[in-house]
Each structure stands twice: as structure tokens, then as C-alpha cells.
Design an enzyme around this catalytic site. Structure first.
Site, mmCIF file in Angstrom:
data_model
loop_
_atom_site.group_PDB
_atom_site.id
_atom_site.type_symbol
_atom_site.label_atom_id
_atom_site.label_comp_id
_atom_site.label_asym_id
_atom_site.label_seq_id
_atom_site.Cartn_x
_atom_site.Cartn_y
_atom_site.Cartn_z
ATOM 1 C CG ASN A 149 34.810 35.123 5.669
ATOM 2 O OD1 ASN A 149 35.321 34.623 4.723
ATOM 3 N ND2 ASN A 149 33.556 35.729 5.304
ATOM 4 N N PRO A 205 20.932 39.986 4.601
ATOM 5 C CG PRO A 205 20.920 40.880 2.330
ATOM 6 C CD PRO A 205 21.425 41.059 3.895
HETATM 7 N N1 CTP Z 1 24.726 32.333 2.058
HETATM 8 C C1 CTP Z 1 24.299 33.488 1.419
HETATM 9 N N2 CTP Z 1 23.945 34.477 2.226
HETATM 10 C C2 CTP Z 1 24.086 34.585 3.394
HETATM 11 C C3 CTP Z 1 24.666 33.608 4.086
HETATM 12 C C4 CTP Z 1 24.985 32.289 3.371
HETATM 13 O O1 CTP Z 1 24.100 33.210 0.380
HETATM 14 N N3 CTP Z 1 23.900 35.610 4.033
HETATM 15 C C5 CTP Z 1 25.197 31.069 1.331
HETATM 16 C C6 CTP Z 1 26.457 30.758 0.989
HETATM 17 O O2 CTP Z 1 27.078 31.298 -0.008
HETATM 18 C C7 CTP Z 1 26.505 29.204 1.135
HETATM 19 C C8 CTP Z 1 25.120 28.947 2.115
HETATM 20 O O3 CTP Z 1 24.585 30.080 2.118
HETATM 21 O O4 CTP Z 1 26.277 28.646 -0.022
HETATM 22 C C9 CTP Z 1 25.654 28.362 3.390
HETATM 23 O O5 CTP Z 1 26.657 29.282 3.833
HETATM 24 P P1 CTP Z 1 27.329 29.003 5.541
HETATM 25 O O6 CTP Z 1 27.901 30.218 5.800
HETATM 26 O O7 CTP Z 1 27.950 27.925 5.505
HETATM 27 O O8 CTP Z 1 26.168 29.078 6.464
HETATM 28 P P2 CTP Z 1 25.130 30.163 6.940
HETATM 29 O O9 CTP Z 1 23.954 30.104 6.413
HETATM 30 O O10 CTP Z 1 25.591 31.217 7.385
HETATM 31 O O11 CTP Z 1 24.825 29.216 8.635
HETATM 32 P P3 CTP Z 1 25.460 29.211 9.822
HETATM 33 O O12 CTP Z 1 26.015 30.394 10.054
HETATM 34 O O13 CTP Z 1 24.501 28.505 10.628
HETATM 35 O O14 CTP Z 1 26.221 28.113 9.508
#
Ligand code: CTP
Length: 408
Positions: free
Chosen positions: A213, A310
Site C-alpha cells: 500500500n 493477524p
Molecule cells: N492494524 C494491525 N494489524 C492489522 C491491521 C491493522 O496492527 N492486521 C493496526 C494498524 O497499525 C492501526 C490500526 O490497526 O493502528 C487500524 O488499522 P487500519 O488499517 O486503519 O484498520 P483496519 O484494522 O485494517 O480496519 P478497516 O480495514 O476496517 O479500516
């Protein structure tokens, strides 16, 4: 604004090829809003001219204790009393020996000796040949200088002007700048062990392709730099990014979400604060091909199946240490719309006390950002600013919450 804005730095140059780096350092300091007064030894003038240093600092350079421009004819007193810090860069082996001995027969060492020791810190950036650096006399002088209260910034390693390779190069201008800024930063996180994730992850499809990304890692690196400046012991788990490691920060490079998860699990036991800024891939290809997937000429496209990665933050936030309050967890939310609603929902879903929202497409790869802090009390905006500034503000916000938690 950095910690250096409004600070008056007396920059002393002793003799060494590294004087050219002090020209760049002067630019960085003045750009950051500091004023720089250059003082040079006779040897330094062999390497760079006072004209250059005057032009870059915007102030006449001092080089002699008999400089009649001072009304009282005491430049060593006037210059040192006006300083917020004296930085000797480059500090030659000879100049270190002079400082150790308390010599006072030329302006720069005289000024260092005459400085009010409790009020005006002395920082030194040594620069010399590797044999000179390794010599017991130099190492003895270094230890003595540290004992006398000087802050020794260390040296770099690599090619030397003499053609040899090893320790003793002066740090780069940016590194000295970073050390000086850290020196002035309030030690709000002293005693804390901060673990930070940063950057994107890369999920392999085959040995030459993958899914990633647009995260650049800049926000996480800025927070790591600010946390270290605030006195924390910092470990940074970084996805694939092209960024220099902040000074004094332990860095662990990872590629995939699973690698990042493993690295974090290994470090979280020792951490007291976890800040998850990484843009972790939610899914990875179910099977990463061992060899490159080839076109077979039929026009058929491969079908990719995915499995979920995870959730690193949610897992850490559910650990015993986090639940008992021994590990304070901060999440980020990269959204493209409805920031407050999504960030609030995400805070509850991930089970973290503080969640920091930002608009991903508006900030990925940029040097600035705007943050929305959401916690149990409500929300607060940190308006658009450089990531360096936002890193400092976030450190302040976290320190405030840690203090409130530990208050009786
Ligand atoms: N995060 C994480 N592990 C993942 C996904 C996300 O530790 N597998 C953490 C990111 O580092 C951030 C937070 O969770 O601190 C939110 O990440 P974000 O990408 O905004 O959200 P998602 O959990 O992916 O949710 P969504 O896709 O619904 O926005």
C-alpha cells in the site's frame, strides 16, 4: 517549530576536514529558527573561511580573544553568557585534550572554560582519523570530558579523508542537528520503553510480485524520533520503507504482516507503550507461488485467493500486560471519509485507550498530516502540521495520559 526555535547556539569549529559539514549544520540550525554564533580556532580557518561561516550564520565570526569589537574586550565572557548551548563541531583530538586540561590560550577553549557550567551545556562532535580516535589518550580524554559534564555525541564510521576506513568521522550535519534537537526536548517519556510499527507491509504473490500500500512510514518514524528525543528507549518495527533510522532508535526490518506480528510479539513483553502506525495489509494471498507465475498465452488470468492477516494491534491490546495497564496501546486509523465515526468505532473494536485517526490518501507519502485523537473522554484535533511536529505533539499527549494513569 522544533525544540531549536529561538535557541542561541555557539558553534565552535576546531581544525578538521569535517568543517565543511559545519557549514551545512549552520544552515539547518538557522532554518529551524535558531541563531548561530560561530567561533573558530586558527586551525579551523585552514579548512573553511570565516567568510563562508559568516554568510551562512548571518553573524560576524569570532576567532580571537583580543577581538576589539566587544566593548569590554571580553568575547569569551560575552559569547558564553549569551549561549543556550555551546557545540564544538568538529572537535579535534587536540581540542578535546585542550578542554580536558582547561587550557585558555585561544578564544574557543577560553570560552568553554569560562562558560557558566550549570547553565550552558557543552556538546562535542569529535572528528579525527580512526587511529587517533582509538588511541588510549583520546578515549581517556573522552571519558574525562563526559565526567566533566560534556555531552559527547559520538562519531560515524566509514571512509575517512586520509583514505583509511573506520570510526572517527564526524556525524553528518543532519545527525548532529537531530542530536541537538533531542538534547533540548523535555524528557517526557524518560523510563518508558516504546514499541512502534511503521510503514506498509508487503504480501508476496510470487517471488517477484506482491501486494502493498501507499504508506511511506514517515509518521511512524517521526513518532519514533520524537519518543527517543523525549527520553524513551525506542524499538521501531518497520515494513519496507526507504527512510533513515532515527538516531538512537533500535530498528527491526520486516516485510509481511506475519513478519511484523512475530517481531512485535517478541518485543511487546518488554514494552510499556505500543504505537501501531503501520498500514498492515488486511489480507495476504493464500498461497505464495514458489516460482514466478507465467502467462501461458491462453489469455486466462490467475485467480488469487486470500486469507486474513493477524490483527497485530488488537492482539497486543488483548494481552495480559495491556489489560493490566502495564502496556499502553495507541492505534491509528487510516480512513478515506467519516474520520470521527470510523476512528471511534475502531477504538472500541481494537480495545485501545487512544486511537489516532488520519485521512490516508491525504497524507500517505507527504511530509505533513492532520490527526484526530479519540479516547474515552472525547476527541481532539491536532491541526495540519509537519509529521515531525505532530510526532512531538502526540508524544506529549501520550505522556499526559500516562501521567494521569499513574497519578494516585
Ligand atoms: N492494524 C494491525 N494489524 C492489522 C491491521 C491493522 O496492527 N492486521 C493496526 C494498524 O497499525 C492501526 C490500526 O490497526 O493502528 C487500524 O488499522 P487500519 O488499517 O486503519 O484498520 P483496519 O484494522 O485494517 O480496519 P478497516 O480495514 O476496517 O479500516
Amino acid at each position: 517549530m522544533t525544540e531549536l526555535a529561538g535557541k542561541h547556539i555557539v558553534l565552535g569549529l576546531s581544525g578538521g576536514v569535517a568543517c565543511y559539514k559545519s557549514a551545512e549544520l549552520t544552515r539547518l540550525l538557522t532554518k529551524a529558527g535558531a541563531t548561530v554564533q560561530v567561533v573558530m580556532t586558527e586551525a579551523a580557518e585552514q579548512f573553511i573561511t570565516p567568510v563562508t561561516m559568516q554568510a551562512l550564520s548571518g553573524r560576524p565570526v569570532y576567532a580571537s580573544q583580543w577581538d576589539a569589537r566587544e566593548g569590554n574586550n571580553m568575547p569569551h565572557i560575552n559569547l558564553s553568557r549569551a549561549a543556550d548551548a555551546i557545540l564544538i563541531a568538529p572537535c579535534s583530538a587536540d581540542f578535546m585534550a585542550r578542554l580536558v586540561q582547561g587550557r585558555a590560550d585561544e578564544l574557543l577553549s577560553l570560552m568553554c572554560l569560562a562558560r557558566p557550567i550549570e547553565r550552558v551545556p557543552l556538546l562535542i562532535a569529535p572528528a579525527m582519523n580512526r587511529e587517533m580516535w582509538a588511541h588510549p589518550a583520546t578515549q581517556r580524554n573522552l571519558a574525562q570530558l563526559a565526567q566533566d559534564g560534556a555531552q559527547v555525541l559520538g562519531v560515524g564510521c566509514g571512509d575517512q579523508a586520509c583514505g583509511e576506513v573506520g570510526d572517527g568521522r564526524m556525524l553528518e550535519a543532519e545527525e548532529i542537528f537531530e542530536e541537538l534537537a533531542a538534547f533540548f526536548a523535555p524528557k517526557l517519556l524518560a523510563g518508558q520503553r516504546v514499541l512502534i510499527t511503521a510503514g506498509p507491509t508487503f504480501e508476496a504473490i510470487d517471488p517477484v510480485r506482491g501486494i502493498t500500500n501507499l504508506s511511506s512510514g514517515k509518521m511512524g518514524f517521526a513518532i519514533a524520533r520524537a519518543a527517543r528525543a523525549a527520553g524513551a528507549d525506542v524499538t521501531l518495527v518497520a515494513g519496507p520503507v526507504h527512510l533513515a533510522t532515527p538516531r538512537g532508535v533500535r530498528r527491526i526490518d520486516v516485510r509481511s504482516a506475519q513478519n511484523m506480528f512475530q517481531a512485535v510479539e517478541g518485543q511487546a513483553q518488554a514494552a510499556t507503550v505500543f504505537i501501531a502506525t503501520a498500514a498492515v495489509a488486511d489480507w495476504r494471498p493464500a498461497n505464495s507461488a514458489e516460482h514466478k507465475i507465467k502467462k501461458d498465452g491462453s489469455g486466462q488470468v490467475p485467480t488469487l485467493a486470500f486469507v486474513e492477516n493477524p490483527d497485530i494491534l488488537a492482539t497486543v491490546a488483548q494481552s495480559d500486560r495491556a489489560r493490566s495497564g502495564a502496556l499502553y496501546c495507541v492505534g491509528f486509523a487510516a480512513e478515506s471519509e467519516h474520520l470521527l465515526a470510523h476512528a471511534s468505532a475502531k477504538r472500541a473494536r481494537k480495545g485501545v485507550p487512544l486511537l489516532v485517526g488520519n485521512i490516508g490518501p491525504a497524507t500517505f507519502g507527504q511530509d505533513d498530516n492532520a490527526l484526530l485523537l479519540v479516547d474515552a473522554q472525547g476527541h481532539r484535533e491536532l491541526p495540519r502540521a509537519s509529521k515531525a511536529e505532530l510526532g512531538r505533539q502526540l508524544v506529549l499527549e501520550i505522556a499526559r495520559r500516562l501521567r494521569a494513569m499513574s497519578a494516585p
